[in-house]
Design a protein around this motif. Structure first.
Motif, mmCIF file in Angstrom:
data_model
loop_
_atom_site.group_PDB
_atom_site.id
_atom_site.type_symbol
_atom_site.label_atom_id
_atom_site.label_comp_id
_atom_site.label_asym_id
_atom_site.label_seq_id
_atom_site.Cartn_x
_atom_site.Cartn_y
_atom_site.Cartn_z
ATOM 1 N N HIS A 106 -41.780 18.578 59.924
ATOM 2 C CA HIS A 106 -42.267 17.978 58.688
ATOM 3 C C HIS A 106 -41.306 16.874 58.254
ATOM 4 O O HIS A 106 -40.179 16.775 58.759
ATOM 5 C CB HIS A 106 -42.393 19.031 57.583
ATOM 6 N N ASP A 107 -41.731 16.059 57.296
ATOM 7 C CA ASP A 107 -40.899 14.943 56.864
ATOM 8 C C ASP A 107 -40.453 15.096 55.415
ATOM 9 O O ASP A 107 -40.873 16.005 54.698
ATOM 10 C CB ASP A 107 -41.618 13.606 57.066
ATOM 11 N N HIS A 108 -39.570 14.154 54.999
ATOM 12 C CA HIS A 108 -39.005 14.125 53.650
ATOM 13 C C HIS A 108 -39.005 12.669 53.194
ATOM 14 O O HIS A 108 -37.954 12.009 53.189
ATOM 15 C CB HIS A 108 -37.584 14.688 53.646
ATOM 16 N N PRO A 109 -40.156 12.124 52.819
ATOM 17 C CA PRO A 109 -40.274 10.677 52.557
ATOM 18 C C PRO A 109 -39.324 10.176 51.469
ATOM 19 O O PRO A 109 -39.377 10.629 50.325
ATOM 20 C CB PRO A 109 -41.741 10.527 52.122
ATOM 21 N N GLY A 110 -38.440 9.247 51.839
ATOM 22 C CA GLY A 110 -37.527 8.657 50.867
ATOM 23 C C GLY A 110 -36.512 9.610 50.281
ATOM 24 O O GLY A 110 -35.948 9.348 49.225
ATOM 25 N N ASP A 176 -32.474 11.456 60.620
ATOM 26 C CA ASP A 176 -32.776 12.885 60.743
ATOM 27 C C ASP A 176 -33.779 13.340 59.685
ATOM 28 O O ASP A 176 -33.714 14.473 59.201
ATOM 29 C CB ASP A 176 -31.495 13.717 60.635
ATOM 30 N N ASN A 177 -34.735 12.460 59.338
ATOM 31 C CA ASN A 177 -35.602 12.734 58.196
ATOM 32 C C ASN A 177 -36.722 13.718 58.503
ATOM 33 O O ASN A 177 -37.251 14.365 57.604
ATOM 34 C CB ASN A 177 -36.185 11.428 57.657
ATOM 35 N N LEU A 178 -37.122 13.839 59.747
ATOM 36 C CA LEU A 178 -38.124 14.824 60.132
ATOM 37 C C LEU A 178 -37.413 15.941 60.879
ATOM 38 O O LEU A 178 -36.587 15.679 61.761
ATOM 39 C CB LEU A 178 -39.189 14.218 61.052
ATOM 40 N N HIS A 179 -37.726 17.185 60.535
ATOM 41 C CA HIS A 179 -37.116 18.253 61.328
ATOM 42 C C HIS A 179 -37.976 19.509 61.353
ATOM 43 O O HIS A 179 -38.829 19.729 60.502
ATOM 44 C CB HIS A 179 -35.687 18.568 60.868
#
Length: 251
Positions: A106-110, A176-179
């Motif tokens: 999953h991502d963590h936009p901004g 490393d924004n998607l993990h």
């Protein structure tokens, strides 16, 4: 000094430092200021120190079925979340994973983030999105036209295992924004800080992905290997429940 006083100090110090650190964080593509780097380093040091007893957490066993361990009741979610606190600048809480459970890619936009294992072991695979090159060397997977818009050219940055003795896993808007997070060899729990918090109205919604091109056998992934990710709906095998946070309270 009473145990409760010690427990309160580290968790509350982390929250106070997070508030200072993420008051004016660098955005995607911005160079971090000296002040931010100094405060970020202080927060990372505090997160390295925190342990399960500081949050009044007792490590769970795979066969734990006591009333105080709702995570293991039949039909319970594979992952639960304990909310600690949230401000406009950051959110902080604890995720608990059953043995063999995963939080899908999953991502963590901004967003910035820190993850610190409190007990057990997790394997974290980190990816970043890349800009699509015009006629680049990596061919797009053959997909139906309706799915082509869900493709994301990305790079596998790292795959590593973390325990309570490890420092925190750190992410930023452009690194490393998607993990993906997998519980290894039993149940695990980790403390999590995200800054700013997820907010769909502000464009910070969580998106899920799957890897279309394999990154290699577990344990032998090639660092900085380019892959294609496809955005997908939340996987049916994953859902997250909630349970009370037993640790120090916040005003």
């Amino acid at each position: 000094m009473p145990a409760d006083s010690t427990m309160s100090s580290i968790v509350q110090r982390i929250a106070r430092q997070a508030l200072v650190t993420f008051r004016s964080p660098p955005r995607f593509g911005e160079e971090p200021s000296k002040s931010f780097l100094e405060n970020h380093g202080k927060l990372r040091s505090l997160m390295t120190e925190v342990r399960a007893p500081d949050l009044k957490l007792v490590p769970r066993r795979s066969d734990d079925s006591s009333p105080r361990a709702p995570l293991y009741h039949p039909g319970a979610p594979p992952v639960t979340y304990m909310h600690i606190c949230e401000t406009d600048q950051f959110s902080m809480g604890v995720f608990l994973l059953k043995s063999g459970a995963s939080i899908p890619l999953h991502d963590h936009p901004g967003m910035h983030g820190m993850l610190k294992v409190l007990y057990g072991k997790v394997r974290i695979s980190c990816f970043d999105r890349l800009e699509r090159p015009a006629g680049g060397p990596q061919a797009e997977p053959a997909l139906p036209p309706a799915q082509m818009g869900a493709l994301r050219r990305s790079v596998l940055r790292s795959t590593a295992e973390y325990t309570e003795e490890s420092g925190p896993c750190v992410l930023s808007p452009d690194r490393d924004n998607l993990h993906q997070i997998d519980a290894v060899d039993g149940p695990t729990a980790f403390m999590d800080i995200l800054a700013p918090p997820y907010d769909q109205d502000e464009g910070r919604d969580c998106h899920y992905f799957k890897v279309l091109t394999e990154a290699g056998p577990t344990g032998s992934e090639q660092k900085d290997k380019e892959v294609w990710l496809m955005e997908i709906s939340q996987p049916s095998h994953f859902w997250c429940g909630g349970e009370p946070y037993p640790g120090p309270e916040f005003p």
